[in-house]
Design a protein around this motif. Structure first.
Motif, PDB file in Angstrom:
ATOM      1  N   ILE A   1       0.833  -1.198   0.000  1.00 26.24           N
ATOM      2  CA  ILE A   1       0.000   0.000   0.000  1.00 26.24           C
ATOM      3  C   ILE A   1       0.874   1.258   0.000  1.00 26.24           C
ATOM      4  CG2 ILE A   1      -1.808   1.234   1.262  1.00 26.24           C
ATOM      5  CD1 ILE A   1      -2.592  -1.435   2.513  1.00 26.24           C
ATOM      6  N   PRO A   2       0.643   2.189  -0.931  1.00 24.03           N
ATOM      7  CA  PRO A   2       1.406   3.446  -0.934  1.00 24.03           C
ATOM      8  C   PRO A   2       1.109   4.273   0.315  1.00 24.03           C
ATOM      9  CG  PRO A   2       0.305   3.098  -3.049  1.00 24.03           C
ATOM     10  CD  PRO A   2      -0.265   2.100  -2.089  1.00 24.03           C
ATOM     11  N   LEU A   3       2.137   4.919   0.842  1.00 25.12           N
ATOM     12  CA  LEU A   3       1.980   5.751   2.026  1.00 25.12           C
ATOM     13  C   LEU A   3       1.016   6.901   1.760  1.00 25.12           C
ATOM     14  CD1 LEU A   3       2.721   6.535   4.896  1.00 25.12           C
ATOM     15  CD2 LEU A   3       4.773   7.659   4.008  1.00 25.12           C
ATOM     16  N   SER A   4       1.036   7.440   0.542  1.00 19.66           N
ATOM     17  CA  SER A   4       0.114   8.525   0.205  1.00 19.66           C
ATOM     18  C   SER A   4      -1.331   8.068   0.309  1.00 19.66           C
ATOM     19  CB  SER A   4       0.399   9.033  -1.214  1.00 19.66           C
ATOM     20  OG  SER A   4       0.261   7.970  -2.159  1.00 19.66           O
ATOM     21  N   GLN A   5      -1.599   6.794  -0.014  1.00 19.07           N
ATOM     22  CA  GLN A   5      -2.966   6.269   0.095  1.00 19.07           C
ATOM     23  C   GLN A   5      -3.380   6.144   1.556  1.00 19.07           C
ATOM     24  OE1 GLN A   5      -3.706   2.663  -2.164  1.00 19.07           O
ATOM     25  NE2 GLN A   5      -5.349   2.036  -0.781  1.00 19.07           N
TER      26      GLN A   5
ATOM     27  N   TRP B   1      -0.487  12.631  11.283  1.00 16.02           N
ATOM     28  CA  TRP B   1      -0.530  12.229  12.694  1.00 16.02           C
ATOM     29  C   TRP B   1      -1.409  11.002  12.891  1.00 16.02           C
ATOM     30  CZ3 TRP B   1       2.119  12.820  16.917  1.00 16.02           C
ATOM     31  CH2 TRP B   1       1.549  12.526  18.148  1.00 16.02           C
ATOM     32  N   GLN B   2      -2.599  10.995  12.257  1.00 15.05           N
ATOM     33  CA  GLN B   2      -3.512   9.870  12.412  1.00 15.05           C
ATOM     34  C   GLN B   2      -2.983   8.606  11.748  1.00 15.05           C
ATOM     35  OE1 GLN B   2      -6.286   9.527  14.107  1.00 15.05           O
ATOM     36  NE2 GLN B   2      -6.515  11.631  14.813  1.00 15.05           N
ATOM     37  N   SER B   3      -2.180   8.759  10.706  1.00 21.76           N
ATOM     38  CA  SER B   3      -1.763   7.595   9.921  1.00 21.76           C
ATOM     39  C   SER B   3      -0.427   7.005  10.351  1.00 21.76           C
ATOM     40  CB  SER B   3      -1.675   7.984   8.442  1.00 21.76           C
ATOM     41  OG  SER B   3      -0.689   8.986   8.241  1.00 21.76           O
ATOM     42  N   ARG B   4       0.273   7.631  11.282  1.00 23.15           N
ATOM     43  CA  ARG B   4       1.646   7.198  11.548  1.00 23.15           C
ATOM     44  C   ARG B   4       1.712   5.775  12.113  1.00 23.15           C
ATOM     45  NH1 ARG B   4       0.027   9.254  16.259  1.00 23.15           N
ATOM     46  NH2 ARG B   4       1.183   8.764  18.156  1.00 23.15           N
ATOM     47  N   ILE B   5       0.765   5.389  12.996  1.00 27.75           N
ATOM     48  CA  ILE B   5       0.798   4.059  13.586  1.00 27.75           C
ATOM     49  C   ILE B   5       0.463   3.004  12.535  1.00 27.75           C
ATOM     50  CG2 ILE B   5      -0.269   2.524  15.278  1.00 27.75           C
ATOM     51  CD1 ILE B   5       1.615   4.528  16.496  1.00 27.75           C
ATOM     52  N   VAL B   6      -0.588   3.248  11.748  1.00 30.23           N
ATOM     53  CA  VAL B   6      -0.965   2.306  10.704  1.00 30.23           C
ATOM     54  C   VAL B   6       0.172   2.141   9.702  1.00 30.23           C
ATOM     55  CG1 VAL B   6      -2.536   1.919   8.757  1.00 30.23           C
ATOM     56  CG2 VAL B   6      -3.431   2.727  10.951  1.00 30.23           C
TER      57      VAL B   6
ATOM     58  N   THR C   1       6.039   9.140  -0.938  1.00 30.17           N
ATOM     59  CA  THR C   1       5.919  10.564  -0.620  1.00 30.17           C
ATOM     60  C   THR C   1       7.293  11.223  -0.565  1.00 30.17           C
ATOM     61  OG1 THR C   1       6.042  10.154   1.767  1.00 30.17           O
ATOM     62  CG2 THR C   1       3.855  10.103   0.736  1.00 30.17           C
ATOM     63  N   GLU C   2       7.309  12.510  -0.709  1.00 29.94           N
ATOM     64  CA  GLU C   2       8.527  13.280  -0.540  1.00 29.94           C
ATOM     65  C   GLU C   2       8.700  13.633   0.932  1.00 29.94           C
ATOM     66  OE1 GLU C   2       8.171  16.675  -3.092  1.00 29.94           O
ATOM     67  OE2 GLU C   2       9.176  15.646  -4.745  1.00 29.94           O
ATOM     68  N   THR C   3       9.941  13.880   1.320  1.00 28.95           N
ATOM     69  CA  THR C   3      10.193  14.270   2.704  1.00 28.95           C
ATOM     70  C   THR C   3       9.582  15.643   2.962  1.00 28.95           C
ATOM     71  OG1 THR C   3      12.287  15.376   2.180  1.00 28.95           O
ATOM     72  CG2 THR C   3      12.364  13.006   2.672  1.00 28.95           C
ATOM     73  N   PRO C   4       9.233  15.942   4.202  1.00 24.93           N
ATOM     74  CA  PRO C   4       8.683  17.273   4.505  1.00 24.93           C
ATOM     75  C   PRO C   4       9.600  18.411   4.077  1.00 24.93           C
ATOM     76  CG  PRO C   4       8.333  15.791   6.358  1.00 24.93           C
ATOM     77  CD  PRO C   4       9.216  15.055   5.375  1.00 24.93           C
TER      78      PRO C   4
END
Length: 412
Positions: free
Chosen positions: A84-88, A97-102, A116-119
């Motif tokens: 699964i892509p991180l962007s998805q 913040w909500q997606s970091r654990i998943v 994704t690109e780095t911040p």
């Protein structure tokens, strides 16, 4: 050793709080009591990993179920079972913040692709798009090299990129009205910009422009470096204002959590910087022999530092008994891995309360210098200071002894 001013047992003592109803912990519960039967092997693996992570982080049942629902949502959006892509993941759950654990669970199970690109790269793209078209491409390439490094050049800190760009932005915008490329910027152009500035702003602008034009010359974007023969002198002296009694009282009354007491206490006693504290590991602490190693320097644990360290380690063990993280200072997020806490985590809550660790550190060294007749050798050995820093603090202490002016800023 001089006695640190922030040394109040009453303020740093154990706080007695009223018992509050805590969410039900997962300790002792089985996997089947919380989750329905997974539909496949891949889903079984990720949910078992999430369950293990919840034990390490000492989550409540409610938190675990909420994370499980988020994980099911992401898996349901990808029925094919491919990575699964991180962007998805972030699009499905709303924010980073909500997606970091998943995302961490999927990554540890080999089911995540970081697309994704780095911040920092995102920041570079956002800021350079505001530049005049004549300079946009070259400045972006310069910032990317600062961020990622290149042969014979190490990557620079994100704060350095922010500082360099903020200093260079105004001159580049000004030159865009008469120049169509960096190669057209001349030494008089740079001199005219610098002559309108003074102090640290002048020095900072020169350093940023010198970095930009050196990059451009090295990559053959310009024919000559207009900053090569320029000199702007040494940076002006900074002012150090010793902490007042009111400031000391405010700090001692404000820090209440075990982590706050530990961080502020180690800074107040050993003049430790934030980075060595972040990287302090359990092997650096020897409670039985009352020693602690901070940044390569071994210190003796006083009764005060021994107590606050013991309190924190007890709290840490009770709160996260199964964490594999070897660092002394951990957070609810870092206990799931082995990395140190971020500088943001270490200083953010204190900064919100007006507590600056560097101010406490400087005050501690200054108080030691005043109590030891401003001996730079003693300061260098005790706090691991460089020769120049130790001499600067000694000079400042002598100045204060000779001309004690209440509430005045002393230059050093």
């Amino acid at each position: 050793m001089g006695r640190p001013r922030i040394y109040c047992d009453a303020c740093y003592g154990r706080q007695v709080h009223a018992r509050q109803r805590r969410p039900r912990p997962i300790a002792g519960l089985r996997f089947a009591e919380i989750f329905d039967e997974p539909t496949g092997r891949a889903e079984q693996e990720v949910f078992e990993r999430l369950f293990d992570m919840a034990h390490v982080g000492s989550w409540s049942v409610e938190t675990l179920r909420r994370r499980g629902e988020q994980l099911r949502r992401v898996l349901a959006a990808n029925p094919a079972g491919d990575p699964i892509p991180l962007s998805q993941v972030r699009a499905e759950l709303g924010n980073i913040w909500q997606s970091r654990i998943v995302a961490r669970v999927l990554d540890q199970c080999g089911q995540l692709v970081d697309d994704t690109e780095t911040p920092t790269r995102q920041w570079i793209d956002r800021r350079t798009v505001t530049l005049p078209p004549a300079f946009r491409h070259d400045v972006r390439a310069w910032l990317l090299v600062l961020h990622e490094g290149e042969e014979r050049a190490r990557p620079r800190a994100t704060a350095t990129l922010h500082a360099y760009f903020s200093r260079a932005h105004a001159p580049l915008t000004e030159w865009a009205s008469t120049r169509s490329h960096l190669r057209e910027v001349t030494q008089p152009d740079v001199t005219a910009v610098l002559n309108r500035l003074n102090g640290h702003k002048r020095i900072g602008t020169f350093v940023a422009l010198r970095s930009l034009f050196r990059f451009a010359k090295r990559h053959r974007l310009i024919f000559s470096d207009p900053t090569r023969r320029l000199r702007v002198g040494a940076a002006p002296s900074r002012a150090l204002l010793p902490m007042t009694d009111d400031q000391v009282d405010t700090v001692t009354a404000t820090v209440v959590t075990p982590m706050q007491r530990l961080v502020v206490g180690l800074v107040a006693v050993y003049a430790a910087r934030a980075n060595p504290l972040r990287n302090l590991v359990l092997d650096d602490v020897d409670l039985s022999r009352r020693r602690i190693r901070i940044g390569g320097t071994i210190h003796r644990l006083t009764e005060f530092t021994h107590d606050i360290l013991t309190d924190w380690l007890t709290y840490r063990h009770n709160r996260w008994p199964g964490t594999p993280n070897p660092h002394v200072i951990v957070s609810a997020d870092s206990v799931l891995g082995t990395s140190p806490v971020t500088d943001h985590h270490l200083t953010w809550h204190l900064s919100l309360l007006g507590i600056q660790l560097e101010h406490i550190r400087g005050d501690r060294i200054l108080q030691e210098a005043l109590s030891t007749n401003a001996d730079p050798l003693h300061l260098a050995i005790m706090f691991g200071l460089s020769e120049k820093s130790a001499t600067d603090y000694a000079v400042l202490a002598r100045r204060l002894i000779q001309q004690p002016v209440e509430g005045s800023a002393l230059e050093w």
